[in-house]
Every structure is written in C-alpha cells, then in structure tokens.
Design an enzyme around this catalytic site. Structure first.
Site, mmCIF file in Angstrom:
data_model
loop_
_atom_site.group_PDB
_atom_site.id
_atom_site.type_symbol
_atom_site.label_atom_id
_atom_site.label_comp_id
_atom_site.label_asym_id
_atom_site.label_seq_id
_atom_site.Cartn_x
_atom_site.Cartn_y
_atom_site.Cartn_z
ATOM 1 N N GLU A 35 0.839 -1.200 0.000
ATOM 2 C CA GLU A 35 0.000 0.000 0.000
ATOM 3 C C GLU A 35 0.876 1.252 0.000
ATOM 4 O OE1 GLU A 35 -2.783 1.304 -0.186
ATOM 5 O OE2 GLU A 35 -4.335 -0.206 0.134
ATOM 6 N N ARG A 118 -7.177 1.485 13.265
ATOM 7 C CA ARG A 118 -5.821 1.824 12.850
ATOM 8 C C ARG A 118 -5.881 2.852 11.743
ATOM 9 N NH1 ARG A 118 -4.746 -0.058 7.735
ATOM 10 N NH2 ARG A 118 -5.505 -2.106 7.109
ATOM 11 N N ASN A 120 -4.996 4.230 8.064
ATOM 12 C CA ASN A 120 -4.894 3.597 6.755
ATOM 13 C C ASN A 120 -4.226 4.591 5.803
ATOM 14 O OD1 ASN A 120 -5.411 1.274 5.160
ATOM 15 N ND2 ASN A 120 -7.158 2.311 4.212
ATOM 16 N N ASN A 166 -9.745 5.712 2.586
ATOM 17 C CA ASN A 166 -8.788 5.342 1.545
ATOM 18 C C ASN A 166 -8.375 6.533 0.702
ATOM 19 O OD1 ASN A 166 -7.465 2.782 1.248
ATOM 20 N ND2 ASN A 166 -9.470 1.810 1.309
ATOM 21 N N ASP A 216 -10.129 1.817 -3.968
ATOM 22 C CA ASP A 216 -9.154 1.792 -2.872
ATOM 23 C C ASP A 216 -8.308 3.066 -2.954
ATOM 24 O OD1 ASP A 216 -7.201 1.108 -0.995
ATOM 25 O OD2 ASP A 216 -7.146 -0.989 -1.575
HETATM 26 CA CA CA Z 1 -5.852 1.405 0.726
#
Ligand code: CA
Length: 310
Positions: A35, A118, A120, A166, A216
């Site tokens: 990521e 958490r 991201n 995201n 995403d």
């Molecule tokens: Ca992501």
C-alpha cells in the site's frame, strides 16, 4: 533495516497487448498488503508499505536496491517530510520516522480510545499538512474518520463516520479534495480551502459500479482526472470528476491492486502496489504476482507529491 536486490524490470508478457505493453514488475517479492506508494523525486526512490507486516520499503529505481525497515506495528501510509525522513500513519497514531536510525517519534494519537482502529491511507496537501484516515480492524462501519495533521502537529478531525478511509487527491488548483470511503463505492469531492485547510460543501462526483471492484487508493493527473485502484477488480481506472464517467483503464494481472501514484522524472509513470492477503492457492497459481509492485506507462502525467511541513 536491511538491503536486498530485487529482480526488477521483469516485463509482463501476458494479457492484452496494448494495455500491457509497458506494464512492468519492479518488485516481485510480494507484500501481504502492499500500500501507500510515495515517490521521492529528489532521490528517484519509491516508498511503499506492507500494512500487515509493518514494513516500510524503499526502492532505488536506478539500482533496484530495496531497503526495508520494520516499523513494529501496522503501517498504513508514509509521506516525505520537508526536513527529511518520513511521516507515518500507523496502527497506534501518527509518527515521524527515520529509515536510517529507525527513530520513531509519535506526534499524534487521536484515536487512543479506539484500540480496534488503525490508520490507513494518508497524503500531504500543498501547504504541508498530512491527511490520514482510519478504519476499524474488525470491519465495524462508521468507526473511522479523516484527520488533518498540521505542520505544528495540531490534529483536526475533518470527516466523521468513515467506514474505511482510503484514496485522497487534491485538484490541480487545490480547490477540491477528492476522497474515497471504500465501502460506499463513491468518489466524494469536498470544497477545499488551501490557506486554512478547511473543507466545505461536498458531493459525489463518481459512483463506482461494484463489478469494477472496490475503490481503494487514488491519485490525480495534471489534467485533473482521477486514477483509482480497484481491490478485487484487477484494474486501475481513470475517471473524469466533471462528468462522473470512467475514461480509461489499465488491466492488472493481480486481483487486488491497492494504490497508485505518479513517479519518474516526468511524473509520467504510474507506480502500483498490490496485495497477496486472502489469495487462495488457486488464485496464487493463476496470479503469482499478487503482492508485487508494478510500473505502468499511463499516457498521462501526475503532479509532484507534497511533503509534510513539520
Ligand atoms: Ca488502501
């Protein structure tokens, strides 16, 4: 931290000829949940993270050398600091981090009362603020939020009741923040006031058909068009936020591309991370590159990544 060589620049030879002609694997060793790609234009290096292992990777694109630091907790995204080093959005808050010394300094922990959350995805705006959002690790809806961390380390909650924070991207003129809360299958635009960092009115600029895969990570090109990675969709798509229409697509040889960012000297290459987590043996047999990092030639160019001012 350790250094390792990578079998870089392995050209993919499967798939549609036109779309794949210049899609390359630049790091084949898989991340479980790759990521947060971040291009360091000054040093021609690509950073990305493996959220699950808590590793921060840095690839020198000229030599193929990869340096890896174990952050010691889940790490969602990194951005460069103007003064050197990184700002990190991690499981237990926001940190400053030095890849060489491994020194960690936590500067914010706005969800200390939410141990199942958490951080991201995260990214910096043009005034050097770091924006990062959270999610429930148990998949609880609406438990996340989007935060803005000022260069003086002041934290503001900017968006509440987020499901899975995201993609973030600012319009080239810095008047709009585009944002993806993945389970909504929408790209939302907020009026953005660069001087104050405040958000204004919002509206949906694109509805993502579910058959494309879950939206995403996201980036924006110099024309103001949005590039979105589709988890479970084996594709990167390009969208025109003025019309809400999809205007381009890069098929991927992996089911879970996670995020993309422009890099290279002319910012005309698209670096793409992917995930291996959750892949069945059958999927891995069909998609052995799940978790690799790719580079595409998208026929568009991006905008320079901003650095954290604090
Ligand atoms: Ca992501």
């Amino acid at each position: 931290m350790h250094e390792q060589s990578t079998d870089s620049l392995l050209t993919i030879i499967a798939g549609e000829e036109d779309a794949v002609q210049q899609l390359q694997v630049i790091h084949a060793q898989p991340s479980m949940l790759g990521e947060g790609p971040c291009w360091d234009a000054d040093n021609r290096q690509l950073y990305w993270v493996d959220i699950e292992s808590g590793h921060i990777h840095r690839l020198d694109v000229d030599t193929g050398q990869v340096a890896t630091a174990d952050f010691g907790q889940k790490v969602g995204a990194v951005a460069l600091r103007q003064s050197g080093g990184l700002i990190v959005a991690a499981q237990h808050g926001i940190y400053l981090f030095d890849m060489e010394t491994r020194e960690q300094v936590r500067i914010a922990n706005p969800e200390a009362d939410l141990p199942n959350n958490r951080f991201n995805d995260g990214k910096c705006d043009a005034k050097g603020r770091f924006w990062a959002g959270t999610m429930s690790m148990n998949g609880e809806p609406g438990k996340g939020a989007l935060y803005c961390i000022e260069p003086d380390h002041t934290v503001r909650k900017m968006v509440e009741s987020v499901n899975l924070s995201n993609g973030l991207a600012w319009s080239p003129d810095n008047t709009v923040l585009y944002y993806i809360d993945s389970p909504t299958f929408r790209i939302t635009a907020y009026e953005f006031h660069l001087e104050t960092g405040e958000l204004g009115a919002s509206g949906v600029v694109a509805h993502i058909p579910e058959n494309l895969g879950t939206p995403d990570g996201m980036t924006i090109d110099a024309e103001g068009k949005l590039w979105v990675a589709h988890w479970g969709g084996s594709r990167i798509t390009r969208w025109d936020p003025q019309t809400g229409r999809q205007i381009g697509e890069i098929p991927m040889p992996v089911s879970k591309p996670t995020c993309c960012i422009f890099g290279g000297d002319a910012l005309d290459q698209l670096y793409i991370t992917s995930a291996r987590i959750g892949s069945s043996d059958e999927e891995l047999a069909a998609q052995p590159l799940n978790g690799a990092v790719f580079r595409a030639q998208p026929d568009a160019s991006g905008l320079p990544a901003h650095k954290f001012g604090g």
